[in-house]
Design a protein around this motif. Structure first.
Motif, mmCIF file in Angstrom:
data_model
loop_
_atom_site.group_PDB
_atom_site.id
_atom_site.type_symbol
_atom_site.label_atom_id
_atom_site.label_comp_id
_atom_site.label_asym_id
_atom_site.label_seq_id
_atom_site.Cartn_x
_atom_site.Cartn_y
_atom_site.Cartn_z
ATOM 1 N N VAL A 46 -36.772 -5.147 5.323
ATOM 2 C CA VAL A 46 -37.333 -5.319 6.662
ATOM 3 C C VAL A 46 -37.526 -6.799 6.938
ATOM 4 N N GLY A 96 -51.676 1.858 5.371
ATOM 5 C CA GLY A 96 -50.374 1.220 5.212
ATOM 6 C C GLY A 96 -49.184 2.040 5.661
ATOM 7 N N LEU A 120 -39.733 -5.987 14.174
ATOM 8 C CA LEU A 120 -39.322 -5.731 12.795
ATOM 9 C C LEU A 120 -37.953 -5.066 12.841
ATOM 10 N N LYS A 132 -46.961 -7.811 1.201
ATOM 11 C CA LYS A 132 -45.733 -8.361 1.772
ATOM 12 C C LYS A 132 -44.566 -7.379 1.686
ATOM 13 N N TRP A 133 -44.784 -6.255 1.023
ATOM 14 C CA TRP A 133 -43.722 -5.267 0.846
ATOM 15 C C TRP A 133 -43.693 -4.324 2.044
ATOM 16 N N ARG A 134 -42.531 -4.174 2.660
ATOM 17 C CA ARG A 134 -42.392 -3.307 3.838
ATOM 18 C C ARG A 134 -41.081 -2.540 3.743
ATOM 19 N N THR A 135 -41.118 -1.315 4.212
ATOM 20 C CA THR A 135 -39.877 -0.550 4.318
ATOM 21 C C THR A 135 -40.015 0.475 5.437
ATOM 22 N N LEU A 137 -43.148 3.601 8.993
ATOM 23 C CA LEU A 137 -43.219 2.218 8.525
ATOM 24 C C LEU A 137 -44.240 2.158 7.405
ATOM 25 N N HIS A 138 -43.832 1.663 6.229
ATOM 26 C CA HIS A 138 -44.709 1.536 5.069
ATOM 27 C C HIS A 138 -44.973 0.048 4.831
ATOM 28 N N VAL A 139 -46.236 -0.332 4.759
ATOM 29 C CA VAL A 139 -46.620 -1.725 4.523
ATOM 30 C C VAL A 139 -47.593 -1.782 3.353
ATOM 31 N N HIS A 140 -47.261 -2.600 2.358
ATOM 32 C CA HIS A 140 -48.153 -2.811 1.213
ATOM 33 C C HIS A 140 -48.097 -4.289 0.863
#
Length: 269
Positions: free
Chosen positions: A58, A17, A45, A117-120, A112-115
């Motif tokens: 994001v 992620g 994005l 639907k959570w992204r930042t 890029l952090h993806v978990h």
């Protein structure tokens, strides 16, 4: 982003992620960027507002303009693009900026952090390396109303780094406005501190930023040829200088093709 002329650069997966890429801060001491999925610029994005800092919402993937990206600002907390140089700050003062403030050549790790639907998107300044290598000074273009703002590349001087030169051949008599572009990027416009100034020594050259749209003014007659020289340098202490000069060189008859193009009406949408 602005650090690679908006050409997609691969991000490395650091862990589940998390994807990262290292960028180098350029002469402007700020960089704009967005993130492209699978190299497709139609799947971008981007933050929910232009010039956002790290940790913001994001949005996407969808088509987006370059100006809608994040802003990694090495000037954070201290100055605008045209204020005093960061070299005047002490190491303790730099640390007070939360690791954001930097000089040209400093490196940052964007992640890029993806978990689900959570992204930042975040970034951190990396430790200084002894050998920073050569800094990309960029290319510069002159854009003016004499040719409907078609960018003209300024050639790099073969004898002096940071010096760029170009000749402009006027197709008709009149007064013409012009600016400079870095890397042919309309988000990196250099302009004078005084609007429509005709003598270059009467105004400073403002650094690329959200400038107020000011222009230099050039007056001449049809078939006049002007020589332009732009200098942008930074000394060992981080102080930057920007100088633009121009002069009339000669009068030279335009070719038939150039005369025909100058006489034709142009349409834009």
């Amino acid at each position: 982003g602005t650090f690679n002329r908006w050409q997609p650069q691969g991000m490395e997966q650091e862990m589940t992620g998390v994807w990262g890429a290292t960028v180098t801060l350029g002469l402007n001491r700020w960089e704009r960027f967005y993130i492209v999925l699978d190299g497709d610029k139609g799947r971008v994005l981007h933050p929910d507002y232009p010039g956002a800092t790290k940790g913001t919402l994001v949005c996407g993937p969808n088509a987006a303009l370059q100006g809608e990206g994040w802003l990694l600002d090495g000037r954070s907390g201290f100055e605008s693009a045209n204020a005093a140089p960061i070299a005047a700050l002490t190491p303790d003062a730099l640390a007070c900026a939360g690791g954001e403030a930097g000089r040209p050549g400093d490196r940052y790790r964007i992640r890029l952090h993806v978990h689900g639907k959570w992204r930042t998107v975040t970034w951190d300044k990396l430790p200084l390396e002894e050998d920073l290598g050569s800094l990309d000074l960029g290319d510069y273009y002159i854009v003016g109303s004499w040719n409907h703002y078609d960018p003209v590349l300024m050639r790099r001087s073969g004898h002096d780094d940071g010096v760029y030169q170009a000749e402009v051949h006027l197709p008709e008599s009149g007064a013409f406005v012009f600016q400079l572009l870095r890397n042919r990027d309309w988000g990196q416009v250099l302009c004078p501190s005084v609007d429509r100034v005709m003598e270059p020594w009467k105004a400073e050259v403002l650094a690329p930023d959200d400038n107020p749209g000011l222009c230099w003014l050039l007056q001449g007659r049809a078939e006049d040829v002007f020589a332009f020289e732009f200098q942008r340098r930074q000394d060992d202490e981080g102080r930057e200088s920007r100088i633009l000069m121009w002069q009339h060189l000669r009068t030279e008859t335009l070719g038939k093709e150039a005369l025909l193009l100058a006489s034709l009406p142009l349409f834009f949408i």
